[in-house]
Write a protein that holds these residues in place. Structure first.
Motif, PDB file in Angstrom:
ATOM      1  N   MET A 298       0.856  -1.184   0.000  1.00 44.09           N
ATOM      2  CA  MET A 298       0.000   0.000   0.000  1.00 44.09           C
ATOM      3  C   MET A 298       0.891   1.233   0.000  1.00 44.09           C
ATOM      4  O   MET A 298       1.966   1.232   0.587  1.00 44.09           O
ATOM      5  N   GLY A 299       0.444   2.306  -0.680  1.00 43.81           N
ATOM      6  CA  GLY A 299       1.146   3.567  -0.603  1.00 43.81           C
ATOM      7  C   GLY A 299       0.641   4.386   0.576  1.00 43.81           C
ATOM      8  O   GLY A 299      -0.557   4.393   0.875  1.00 43.81           O
ATOM      9  N   SER A 300       1.543   5.075   1.246  1.00 48.61           N
ATOM     10  CA  SER A 300       1.130   5.849   2.420  1.00 48.61           C
ATOM     11  C   SER A 300       0.221   7.010   2.040  1.00 48.61           C
ATOM     12  O   SER A 300      -0.483   7.560   2.889  1.00 48.61           O
ATOM     13  N   MET A 307      -7.790   2.993   3.072  1.00 46.38           N
ATOM     14  CA  MET A 307      -6.784   2.122   2.490  1.00 46.38           C
ATOM     15  C   MET A 307      -5.706   1.689   3.481  1.00 46.38           C
ATOM     16  O   MET A 307      -5.568   0.505   3.774  1.00 46.38           O
ATOM     17  N   VAL A 308      -4.933   2.631   4.009  1.00 42.26           N
ATOM     18  CA  VAL A 308      -3.773   2.262   4.823  1.00 42.26           C
ATOM     19  C   VAL A 308      -4.209   1.578   6.114  1.00 42.26           C
ATOM     20  O   VAL A 308      -3.734   0.486   6.449  1.00 42.26           O
ATOM     21  N   ASP A 309      -5.103   2.218   6.865  1.00 36.26           N
ATOM     22  CA  ASP A 309      -5.552   1.612   8.119  1.00 36.26           C
ATOM     23  C   ASP A 309      -6.229   0.266   7.878  1.00 36.26           C
ATOM     24  O   ASP A 309      -6.070  -0.674   8.662  1.00 36.26           O
ATOM     25  N   ALA A 310      -6.992   0.170   6.793  1.00 34.40           N
ATOM     26  CA  ALA A 310      -7.677  -1.081   6.489  1.00 34.40           C
ATOM     27  C   ALA A 310      -6.676  -2.200   6.207  1.00 34.40           C
ATOM     28  O   ALA A 310      -6.863  -3.343   6.646  1.00 34.40           O
ATOM     29  N   SER A 311      -5.604  -1.910   5.480  1.00 34.18           N
ATOM     30  CA  SER A 311      -4.591  -2.928   5.199  1.00 34.18           C
ATOM     31  C   SER A 311      -3.880  -3.372   6.470  1.00 34.18           C
ATOM     32  O   SER A 311      -3.590  -4.558   6.660  1.00 34.18           O
ATOM     33  N   LYS A 312      -3.607  -2.431   7.346  1.00 35.38           N
ATOM     34  CA  LYS A 312      -2.984  -2.784   8.626  1.00 35.38           C
ATOM     35  C   LYS A 312      -3.903  -3.677   9.444  1.00 35.38           C
ATOM     36  O   LYS A 312      -3.470  -4.678  10.034  1.00 35.38           O
ATOM     37  N   LEU A 330       3.790 -13.862   5.875  1.00 32.91           N
ATOM     38  CA  LEU A 330       2.885 -12.712   5.777  1.00 32.91           C
ATOM     39  C   LEU A 330       3.718 -11.441   5.763  1.00 32.91           C
ATOM     40  O   LEU A 330       4.602 -11.262   6.606  1.00 32.91           O
ATOM     41  N   TRP A 331       3.436 -10.584   4.769  1.00 32.73           N
ATOM     42  CA  TRP A 331       4.183  -9.336   4.645  1.00 32.73           C
ATOM     43  C   TRP A 331       3.208  -8.178   4.458  1.00 32.73           C
ATOM     44  O   TRP A 331       2.205  -8.297   3.737  1.00 32.73           O
ATOM     45  N   LEU A 332       3.502  -7.066   5.120  1.00 35.70           N
ATOM     46  CA  LEU A 332       2.752  -5.826   4.922  1.00 35.70           C
ATOM     47  C   LEU A 332       3.752  -4.713   4.654  1.00 35.70           C
ATOM     48  O   LEU A 332       4.615  -4.430   5.488  1.00 35.70           O
ATOM     49  N   MET A 333       3.635  -4.095   3.492  1.00 29.66           N
ATOM     50  CA  MET A 333       4.544  -3.015   3.106  1.00 29.66           C
ATOM     51  C   MET A 333       3.744  -1.733   2.898  1.00 29.66           C
ATOM     52  O   MET A 333       2.816  -1.705   2.082  1.00 29.66           O
ATOM     53  N   ILE A 334       4.087  -0.678   3.629  1.00 31.98           N
ATOM     54  CA  ILE A 334       3.514   0.651   3.421  1.00 31.98           C
ATOM     55  C   ILE A 334       4.597   1.512   2.790  1.00 31.98           C
ATOM     56  O   ILE A 334       5.599   1.825   3.435  1.00 31.98           O
ATOM     57  N   LEU A 335       4.414   1.852   1.521  1.00 37.10           N
ATOM     58  CA  LEU A 335       5.438   2.577   0.762  1.00 37.10           C
ATOM     59  C   LEU A 335       5.243   4.077   0.886  1.00 37.10           C
ATOM     60  O   LEU A 335       4.165   4.598   0.600  1.00 37.10           O
ATOM     61  N   ASN A 364      16.168 -10.068   0.285  1.00 42.50           N
ATOM     62  CA  ASN A 364      15.216 -10.513   1.295  1.00 42.50           C
ATOM     63  C   ASN A 364      14.391  -9.316   1.749  1.00 42.50           C
ATOM     64  O   ASN A 364      14.892  -8.421   2.413  1.00 42.50           O
ATOM     65  N   VAL A 365      13.124  -9.285   1.367  1.00 35.32           N
ATOM     66  CA  VAL A 365      12.268  -8.136   1.661  1.00 35.32           C
ATOM     67  C   VAL A 365      11.654  -8.301   3.044  1.00 35.32           C
ATOM     68  O   VAL A 365      11.105  -9.344   3.366  1.00 35.32           O
ATOM     69  N   LYS A 366      11.750  -7.255   3.872  1.00 33.63           N
ATOM     70  CA  LYS A 366      11.159  -7.236   5.201  1.00 33.63           C
ATOM     71  C   LYS A 366       9.967  -6.296   5.221  1.00 33.63           C
ATOM     72  O   LYS A 366       9.935  -5.292   4.516  1.00 33.63           O
ATOM     73  N   SER A 367       8.998  -6.634   6.071  1.00 32.26           N
ATOM     74  CA  SER A 367       7.797  -5.809   6.170  1.00 32.26           C
ATOM     75  C   SER A 367       8.135  -4.401   6.652  1.00 32.26           C
ATOM     76  O   SER A 367       9.065  -4.192   7.422  1.00 32.26           O
ATOM     77  N   ASN A 368       7.367  -3.439   6.171  1.00 31.72           N
ATOM     78  CA  ASN A 368       7.394  -2.069   6.679  1.00 31.72           C
ATOM     79  C   ASN A 368       5.951  -1.711   7.005  1.00 31.72           C
ATOM     80  O   ASN A 368       5.199  -1.288   6.142  1.00 31.72           O
ATOM     81  N   ARG A 369       5.563  -1.938   8.260  1.00 30.25           N
ATOM     82  CA  ARG A 369       4.153  -1.874   8.616  1.00 30.25           C
ATOM     83  C   ARG A 369       3.680  -0.481   9.005  1.00 30.25           C
ATOM     84  O   ARG A 369       2.516  -0.302   9.345  1.00 30.25           O
ATOM     85  N   GLU A 370       4.562   0.481   8.949  1.00 34.31           N
ATOM     86  CA  GLU A 370       4.172   1.855   9.299  1.00 34.31           C
ATOM     87  C   GLU A 370       4.263   2.796   8.112  1.00 34.31           C
ATOM     88  O   GLU A 370       3.385   3.594   7.860  1.00 34.31           O
TER      89      GLU A 370
END
Length: 399
Positions: A298-300, A307-312, A330-335, A364-370
Protein backbone atom coordinates in the motif's frame (compact mmCIF):
# COMPACT_ATOMS: atom_id res chain seq x y z
CA UNK A 1 32.14 -32.07 6.16
CA UNK A 2 29.60 -34.60 4.94
CA UNK A 3 31.12 -37.84 6.28
CA UNK A 4 29.25 -38.03 9.57
CA UNK A 5 27.87 -41.57 9.44
CA UNK A 6 26.04 -41.51 12.79
CA UNK A 7 23.11 -39.40 11.67
CA UNK A 8 21.50 -38.02 8.57
CA UNK A 9 23.48 -34.99 7.47
CA UNK A 10 23.23 -32.51 4.63
CA UNK A 11 25.99 -31.10 2.46
CA UNK A 12 24.85 -27.51 2.21
CA UNK A 13 26.09 -24.93 -0.29
CA UNK A 14 27.70 -27.42 -2.64
CA UNK A 15 27.16 -26.07 -6.13
CA UNK A 16 26.55 -28.21 -9.18
CA UNK A 17 27.51 -26.91 -12.61
CA UNK A 18 25.86 -28.28 -15.74
CA UNK A 19 27.52 -27.80 -19.13
CA UNK A 20 27.06 -29.09 -22.63
CA UNK A 21 29.62 -31.84 -23.13
CA UNK A 22 31.26 -30.71 -26.37
CA UNK A 23 31.08 -26.94 -26.30
CA UNK A 24 31.35 -26.53 -22.52
CA UNK A 25 28.59 -23.91 -22.58
CA UNK A 26 27.30 -23.15 -19.12
CA UNK A 27 23.61 -23.53 -18.46
CA UNK A 28 21.64 -20.33 -18.09
CA UNK A 29 21.28 -19.91 -14.32
CA UNK A 30 23.55 -22.96 -14.20
CA UNK A 31 24.91 -22.81 -10.67
CA UNK A 32 22.38 -23.69 -8.03
CA UNK A 33 22.32 -24.97 -4.48
CA UNK A 34 20.88 -28.25 -3.26
CA UNK A 35 21.10 -29.89 0.15
CA UNK A 36 22.48 -33.38 -0.56
CA UNK A 37 21.24 -35.95 1.94
CA UNK A 38 23.78 -38.64 2.81
CA UNK A 39 22.46 -42.13 3.43
CA UNK A 40 22.26 -42.90 7.14
CA UNK A 41 24.98 -45.17 8.56
CA UNK A 42 26.83 -45.36 5.26
CA UNK A 43 29.82 -43.74 3.64
CA UNK A 44 28.55 -44.92 0.28
CA UNK A 45 25.31 -44.07 -1.44
CA UNK A 46 23.42 -47.34 -1.11
CA UNK A 47 20.33 -45.23 -1.74
CA UNK A 48 21.64 -42.24 -3.67
CA UNK A 49 19.74 -38.96 -3.48
CA UNK A 50 17.84 -37.85 -6.55
CA UNK A 51 18.27 -34.32 -7.86
CA UNK A 52 15.98 -33.14 -10.64
CA UNK A 53 17.33 -30.41 -12.90
CA UNK A 54 15.76 -28.86 -16.00
CA UNK A 55 18.72 -27.24 -17.79
CA UNK A 56 18.61 -24.77 -20.62
CA UNK A 57 21.54 -23.13 -22.35
CA UNK A 58 20.59 -20.65 -25.02
CA UNK A 59 17.25 -18.86 -24.56
CA UNK A 60 17.38 -15.68 -22.50
CA UNK A 61 14.11 -14.10 -23.50
CA UNK A 62 10.61 -15.20 -22.62
CA UNK A 63 7.49 -14.81 -24.72
CA UNK A 64 3.96 -13.45 -24.48
CA UNK A 65 0.93 -15.19 -25.99
CA UNK A 66 -2.61 -13.85 -26.31
CA UNK A 67 -5.57 -16.16 -26.68
CA UNK A 68 -9.16 -16.77 -25.62
CA UNK A 69 -10.41 -19.33 -23.12
CA UNK A 70 -14.02 -20.44 -22.78
CA UNK A 71 -15.44 -20.05 -19.28
CA UNK A 72 -18.51 -22.18 -18.49
CA UNK A 73 -18.55 -20.53 -15.07
CA UNK A 74 -18.94 -17.01 -16.49
CA UNK A 75 -20.75 -18.20 -19.63
CA UNK A 76 -18.42 -16.24 -21.89
CA UNK A 77 -15.06 -16.33 -23.63
CA UNK A 78 -12.31 -14.63 -21.65
CA UNK A 79 -9.19 -13.13 -23.27
CA UNK A 80 -5.92 -13.96 -21.51
CA UNK A 81 -2.25 -13.15 -21.89
CA UNK A 82 0.37 -15.73 -20.91
CA UNK A 83 3.99 -14.88 -20.09
CA UNK A 84 6.27 -17.86 -20.78
CA UNK A 85 9.72 -17.74 -19.14
CA UNK A 86 13.00 -18.02 -21.10
CA UNK A 87 13.47 -21.80 -20.82
CA UNK A 88 9.94 -22.69 -21.92
CA UNK A 89 10.62 -23.49 -25.59
CA UNK A 90 14.07 -24.96 -25.06
CA UNK A 91 13.31 -27.48 -22.32
CA UNK A 92 9.97 -29.05 -23.14
CA UNK A 93 9.89 -31.11 -19.93
CA UNK A 94 10.19 -28.36 -17.36
CA UNK A 95 7.02 -27.52 -15.33
CA UNK A 96 6.45 -24.09 -13.82
CA UNK A 97 4.79 -22.33 -10.96
CA UNK A 98 1.89 -20.15 -12.12
CA UNK A 99 0.80 -16.68 -11.07
CA UNK A 100 -2.67 -15.43 -12.09
CA UNK A 101 -2.75 -11.67 -12.63
CA UNK A 102 -6.03 -9.77 -12.41
CA UNK A 103 -6.36 -6.87 -14.90
CA UNK A 104 -4.13 -8.92 -17.16
CA UNK A 105 -4.50 -6.54 -20.10
CA UNK A 106 -1.51 -4.72 -18.57
CA UNK A 107 0.74 -7.79 -18.49
CA UNK A 108 2.91 -6.64 -21.38
CA UNK A 109 3.50 -3.31 -19.61
CA UNK A 110 4.32 -5.10 -16.37
CA UNK A 111 6.84 -7.43 -18.02
CA UNK A 112 8.66 -4.52 -19.63
CA UNK A 113 8.53 -2.43 -16.46
CA UNK A 114 9.88 -5.21 -14.24
CA UNK A 115 12.54 -6.46 -16.72
CA UNK A 116 11.28 -9.94 -15.91
CA UNK A 117 13.51 -11.84 -18.35
CA UNK A 118 16.63 -10.11 -17.05
CA UNK A 119 15.71 -10.76 -13.43
CA UNK A 120 15.35 -14.47 -14.21
CA UNK A 121 18.51 -14.91 -16.29
CA UNK A 122 20.55 -12.90 -13.77
CA UNK A 123 19.53 -15.43 -11.08
CA UNK A 124 17.37 -13.02 -9.07
CA UNK A 125 14.04 -14.75 -9.76
CA UNK A 126 13.05 -18.34 -10.31
CA UNK A 127 11.09 -19.04 -13.46
CA UNK A 128 7.30 -18.94 -13.36
CA UNK A 129 4.39 -18.48 -15.74
CA UNK A 130 2.14 -15.42 -15.48
CA UNK A 131 -1.45 -15.70 -16.71
CA UNK A 132 -3.02 -12.28 -17.18
CA UNK A 133 -6.83 -12.35 -17.18
CA UNK A 134 -8.06 -9.39 -19.19
CA UNK A 135 -11.21 -7.42 -18.51
CA UNK A 136 -12.94 -4.77 -20.59
CA UNK A 137 -13.43 -2.36 -17.67
CA UNK A 138 -17.22 -2.22 -18.05
CA UNK A 139 -17.56 -5.40 -15.96
CA UNK A 140 -14.44 -5.00 -13.83
CA UNK A 141 -16.24 -4.17 -10.60
CA UNK A 142 -18.57 -7.17 -10.91
CA UNK A 143 -15.78 -9.63 -11.73
CA UNK A 144 -13.46 -8.51 -8.94
CA UNK A 145 -15.95 -8.28 -6.07
CA UNK A 146 -17.51 -11.15 -4.12
CA UNK A 147 -20.63 -9.36 -2.80
CA UNK A 148 -23.27 -6.77 -3.64
CA UNK A 149 -22.17 -3.16 -3.75
CA UNK A 150 -22.43 -0.02 -5.85
CA UNK A 151 -20.63 1.61 -8.71
CA UNK A 152 -20.91 4.96 -10.52
CA UNK A 153 -21.60 6.44 -13.91
CA UNK A 154 -21.22 10.06 -14.95
CA UNK A 155 -24.46 11.93 -15.42
CA UNK A 156 -22.69 13.96 -18.11
CA UNK A 157 -19.44 13.37 -19.92
CA UNK A 158 -17.03 10.57 -19.10
CA UNK A 159 -14.67 9.72 -16.29
CA UNK A 160 -11.76 10.77 -18.51
CA UNK A 161 -13.01 14.41 -18.41
CA UNK A 162 -14.16 14.18 -14.78
CA UNK A 163 -17.82 14.02 -15.80
CA UNK A 164 -17.53 17.21 -17.89
CA UNK A 165 -15.56 18.96 -15.13
CA UNK A 166 -18.35 18.51 -12.62
CA UNK A 167 -17.53 19.94 -9.19
CA UNK A 168 -16.50 17.10 -6.90
CA UNK A 169 -14.26 19.14 -4.62
CA UNK A 170 -15.41 17.11 -1.62
CA UNK A 171 -13.62 14.11 -3.09
CA UNK A 172 -10.59 16.23 -3.89
CA UNK A 173 -10.16 17.73 -0.42
CA UNK A 174 -12.21 15.52 1.93
CA UNK A 175 -13.23 18.57 3.94
CA UNK A 176 -17.01 18.21 3.52
CA UNK A 177 -19.79 17.03 5.74
CA UNK A 178 -21.70 13.92 4.74
CA UNK A 179 -24.56 16.11 3.54
CA UNK A 180 -22.26 18.22 1.33
CA UNK A 181 -20.60 15.10 0.03
CA UNK A 182 -23.98 13.60 -0.88
CA UNK A 183 -25.03 16.74 -2.78
CA UNK A 184 -21.94 16.69 -4.97
CA UNK A 185 -22.13 12.94 -5.65
CA UNK A 186 -25.80 13.11 -6.63
CA UNK A 187 -25.13 16.15 -8.83
CA UNK A 188 -22.30 14.57 -10.83
CA UNK A 189 -22.77 10.80 -10.65
CA UNK A 190 -25.36 8.07 -10.92
CA UNK A 191 -25.06 5.41 -8.22
CA UNK A 192 -25.83 1.93 -9.56
CA UNK A 193 -26.03 -1.49 -7.89
CA UNK A 194 -23.52 -4.11 -8.98
CA UNK A 195 -24.02 -7.79 -9.74
CA UNK A 196 -21.20 -9.63 -7.98
CA UNK A 197 -19.42 -12.23 -10.11
CA UNK A 198 -16.28 -12.58 -8.00
CA UNK A 199 -16.99 -16.16 -6.90
CA UNK A 200 -17.77 -17.25 -10.46
CA UNK A 201 -14.57 -15.50 -11.59
CA UNK A 202 -12.56 -17.50 -9.04
CA UNK A 203 -14.41 -20.66 -10.10
CA UNK A 204 -13.22 -19.93 -13.63
CA UNK A 205 -9.61 -19.71 -12.44
CA UNK A 206 -9.86 -22.80 -10.25
CA UNK A 207 -11.77 -25.17 -12.49
CA UNK A 208 -11.11 -24.04 -16.07
CA UNK A 209 -8.09 -21.78 -16.37
CA UNK A 210 -5.75 -23.70 -14.06
CA UNK A 211 -6.48 -26.89 -15.97
CA UNK A 212 -6.00 -25.09 -19.29
CA UNK A 213 -2.54 -23.73 -18.45
CA UNK A 214 -1.53 -27.07 -16.97
CA UNK A 215 -2.39 -28.91 -20.18
CA UNK A 216 -1.05 -26.28 -22.57
CA UNK A 217 1.85 -24.66 -20.69
CA UNK A 218 3.04 -27.25 -18.15
CA UNK A 219 1.83 -25.20 -15.20
CA UNK A 220 2.05 -26.93 -11.84
CA UNK A 221 -1.33 -27.21 -10.15
CA UNK A 222 -0.43 -28.11 -6.58
CA UNK A 223 -1.50 -25.44 -4.09
CA UNK A 224 2.06 -24.40 -3.22
CA UNK A 225 2.74 -23.59 -6.89
CA UNK A 226 -0.38 -21.47 -7.57
CA UNK A 227 -0.53 -17.73 -6.84
CA UNK A 228 -2.83 -14.80 -7.56
CA UNK A 229 -1.97 -11.11 -7.79
CA UNK A 230 -3.91 -7.89 -8.29
CA UNK A 231 -4.22 -4.17 -7.65
CA UNK A 232 -7.09 -2.23 -6.04
CA UNK A 233 -10.23 -4.36 -6.52
CA UNK A 234 -7.85 -6.94 -8.00
CA UNK A 235 -5.98 -6.86 -4.69
CA UNK A 236 -9.23 -7.41 -2.81
CA UNK A 237 -10.21 -10.47 -4.86
CA UNK A 238 -6.64 -11.86 -4.54
CA UNK A 239 -6.76 -11.82 -0.74
CA UNK A 240 -10.34 -13.09 -0.83
CA UNK A 241 -9.24 -15.98 -3.06
CA UNK A 242 -6.35 -16.97 -0.79
CA UNK A 243 -8.41 -16.73 2.39
CA UNK A 244 -11.54 -18.53 1.18
CA UNK A 245 -9.82 -21.09 -1.10
CA UNK A 246 -6.66 -22.06 0.80
CA UNK A 247 -6.48 -25.48 -0.85
CA UNK A 248 -6.19 -23.85 -4.29
CA UNK A 249 -4.03 -20.73 -3.84
CA UNK A 250 -0.71 -21.06 -2.05
CA UNK A 251 0.20 -17.40 -2.36
CA UNK A 252 -1.43 -14.03 -2.98
CA UNK A 253 -0.19 -10.51 -3.70
CA UNK A 254 -2.79 -7.96 -2.62
CA UNK A 255 -1.59 -4.58 -3.83
CA UNK A 256 -3.53 -1.48 -2.69
CA UNK A 257 -6.42 -3.82 -1.84
CA UNK A 258 -9.92 -2.32 -1.68
CA UNK A 259 -10.68 -3.80 1.73
CA UNK A 260 -13.30 -1.06 2.20
CA UNK A 261 -15.70 -2.90 -0.17
CA UNK A 262 -18.69 -2.74 -0.34
CA UNK A 263 -20.67 0.49 -0.19
CA UNK A 264 -24.33 -0.62 -0.18
CA UNK A 265 -27.02 1.02 -2.24
CA UNK A 266 -28.44 3.95 -0.29
CA UNK A 267 -25.07 4.80 1.29
CA UNK A 268 -22.33 6.99 -0.14
CA UNK A 269 -18.67 6.45 -0.87
CA UNK A 270 -16.50 6.70 1.20
CA UNK A 271 -18.54 7.05 4.40
CA UNK A 272 -20.69 3.99 3.78
CA UNK A 273 -17.78 1.57 3.36
CA UNK A 274 -18.52 -1.75 5.09
CA UNK A 275 -15.01 -3.35 5.15
CA UNK A 276 -16.57 -6.76 4.59
CA UNK A 277 -13.31 -8.68 4.13
CA UNK A 278 -12.01 -7.50 7.51
CA UNK A 279 -15.25 -7.61 9.47
CA UNK A 280 -16.73 -10.82 8.09
CA UNK A 281 -14.54 -12.85 5.75
CA UNK A 282 -11.48 -13.01 8.01
CA UNK A 283 -13.67 -14.35 10.82
CA UNK A 284 -14.53 -17.37 8.69
CA UNK A 285 -12.38 -20.16 7.28
CA UNK A 286 -10.42 -20.48 10.54
CA UNK A 287 -10.12 -24.24 10.32
CA UNK A 288 -6.73 -25.81 9.73
CA UNK A 289 -5.08 -24.32 6.65
CA UNK A 290 -2.18 -25.46 4.47
CA UNK A 291 0.88 -23.24 4.42
CA UNK A 292 0.23 -20.04 2.46
CA UNK A 293 2.10 -16.81 1.77
CA UNK A 294 0.26 -13.49 1.59
CA UNK A 295 1.87 -10.19 0.62
CA UNK A 296 -0.04 -6.91 1.13
CA UNK A 297 1.32 -3.54 0.04
CA UNK A 298 0.00 0.00 0.00
CA UNK A 299 1.15 3.57 -0.60
CA UNK A 300 1.13 5.85 2.42
CA UNK A 301 -0.60 8.52 0.30
CA UNK A 302 -3.61 6.38 -0.55
CA UNK A 303 -5.63 7.66 2.39
CA UNK A 304 -5.63 6.46 5.98
CA UNK A 305 -9.33 5.75 6.46
CA UNK A 306 -10.10 3.63 3.41
CA UNK A 307 -6.78 2.12 2.49
CA UNK A 308 -3.77 2.26 4.82
CA UNK A 309 -5.55 1.61 8.12
CA UNK A 310 -7.68 -1.08 6.49
CA UNK A 311 -4.59 -2.93 5.20
CA UNK A 312 -2.98 -2.78 8.63
CA UNK A 313 -6.14 -4.13 10.24
CA UNK A 314 -6.41 -6.97 7.73
CA UNK A 315 -2.75 -7.99 8.08
CA UNK A 316 -2.89 -7.86 11.88
CA UNK A 317 -6.02 -10.01 11.91
CA UNK A 318 -4.24 -12.58 9.74
CA UNK A 319 -1.19 -12.50 12.04
CA UNK A 320 -3.42 -13.24 15.03
CA UNK A 321 -4.26 -16.65 13.55
CA UNK A 322 -1.89 -19.59 14.14
CA UNK A 323 -1.26 -19.87 10.42
CA UNK A 324 0.48 -16.58 9.65
CA UNK A 325 3.53 -14.77 10.99
CA UNK A 326 5.00 -11.50 9.77
CA UNK A 327 8.10 -11.91 7.59
CA UNK A 328 7.70 -15.69 7.54
CA UNK A 329 4.63 -16.08 5.35
CA UNK A 330 2.88 -12.71 5.78
CA UNK A 331 4.18 -9.34 4.64
CA UNK A 332 2.75 -5.83 4.92
CA UNK A 333 4.54 -3.02 3.11
CA UNK A 334 3.51 0.65 3.42
CA UNK A 335 5.44 2.58 0.76
CA UNK A 336 6.21 6.19 1.60
CA UNK A 337 4.32 8.82 -0.45
CA UNK A 338 3.03 6.41 -3.08
CA UNK A 339 -0.58 6.97 -4.21
CA UNK A 340 -3.29 4.82 -5.74
CA UNK A 341 -2.22 4.44 -9.36
CA UNK A 342 -1.15 1.81 -11.83
CA UNK A 343 2.28 3.45 -12.11
CA UNK A 344 2.82 3.16 -8.36
CA UNK A 345 1.73 -0.48 -8.41
CA UNK A 346 4.15 -1.35 -11.22
CA UNK A 347 7.01 0.56 -9.62
CA UNK A 348 6.94 -1.63 -6.51
CA UNK A 349 5.80 -4.99 -7.93
CA UNK A 350 9.36 -6.31 -7.93
CA UNK A 351 9.20 -6.52 -4.13
CA UNK A 352 6.47 -9.18 -3.85
CA UNK A 353 7.98 -11.09 -6.79
CA UNK A 354 11.36 -11.20 -5.01
CA UNK A 355 9.60 -12.30 -1.83
CA UNK A 356 7.55 -15.09 -3.39
CA UNK A 357 9.67 -16.13 -6.39
CA UNK A 358 13.17 -14.97 -5.49
CA UNK A 359 16.06 -17.36 -6.06
CA UNK A 360 18.46 -18.21 -3.27
CA UNK A 361 20.59 -15.19 -2.44
CA UNK A 362 18.18 -12.64 -3.93
CA UNK A 363 16.99 -9.64 -1.95
CA UNK A 364 15.22 -10.51 1.29
CA UNK A 365 12.27 -8.14 1.66
CA UNK A 366 11.16 -7.24 5.20
CA UNK A 367 7.80 -5.81 6.17
CA UNK A 368 7.39 -2.07 6.68
CA UNK A 369 4.15 -1.87 8.62
CA UNK A 370 4.17 1.85 9.30
CA UNK A 371 5.49 3.58 6.17
CA UNK A 372 5.85 7.34 5.91
CA UNK A 373 3.52 10.26 6.27
CA UNK A 374 0.61 10.50 3.86
CA UNK A 375 0.57 13.20 1.23
CA UNK A 376 -1.30 13.80 -2.02
CA UNK A 377 -4.46 12.54 -0.35
CA UNK A 378 -6.67 14.35 -2.84
CA UNK A 379 -5.13 12.51 -5.76
CA UNK A 380 -5.38 9.18 -3.97
CA UNK A 381 -9.10 9.41 -3.22
CA UNK A 382 -9.87 10.57 -6.72
CA UNK A 383 -7.99 7.62 -8.20
CA UNK A 384 -9.66 5.18 -5.81
CA UNK A 385 -13.04 6.46 -6.98
CA UNK A 386 -12.18 6.30 -10.67
CA UNK A 387 -10.56 2.89 -10.24
CA UNK A 388 -13.83 1.68 -8.76
CA UNK A 389 -15.59 2.92 -11.86
CA UNK A 390 -13.28 0.91 -14.07
CA UNK A 391 -10.87 3.61 -15.26
CA UNK A 392 -7.18 3.13 -14.52
CA UNK A 393 -5.65 6.53 -13.82
CA UNK A 394 -2.02 7.58 -14.10
CA UNK A 395 -1.64 10.18 -11.36
CA UNK A 396 1.58 11.72 -10.11
CA UNK A 397 1.89 12.48 -6.40
CA UNK A 398 2.38 16.04 -5.24
CA UNK A 399 3.42 17.08 -1.78
Amino acid sequence: NCKNTHRTVFCNKHRIRIRTGQDKIDMVVGDFVRALQISKWSLTFNSPPTITVYPWFFMKQGGLKKENVTSPELEQVRPIQVYLPPSFKENIYKPYQVLFLNDGQFLDIAIASLHLDKEITSKQLNEFIVVGIENNMTERTSLLTPSNGTTFECKNGTFANRCQSCNISCLEHLNCTKAEFRVQITKCLKVLPTVPKGEKYLDFIQYSLLTYVHLNYRALTEQKNVGIMGYSLGGLISCHAAWTRPAVFGSAVCSSPSFWWPVPLGKYFPFGAQFEFINKTLSKFQDKRPLQRIYIDMGSAEGDFLMVDASKRAANRMAETPYFEFDRNLWLMILDKQNHSLNAFLSRSWQPLYTLYGSEGSLNVKSNREGGSACAVSASFMTILFSLMGTVMHVTSSS
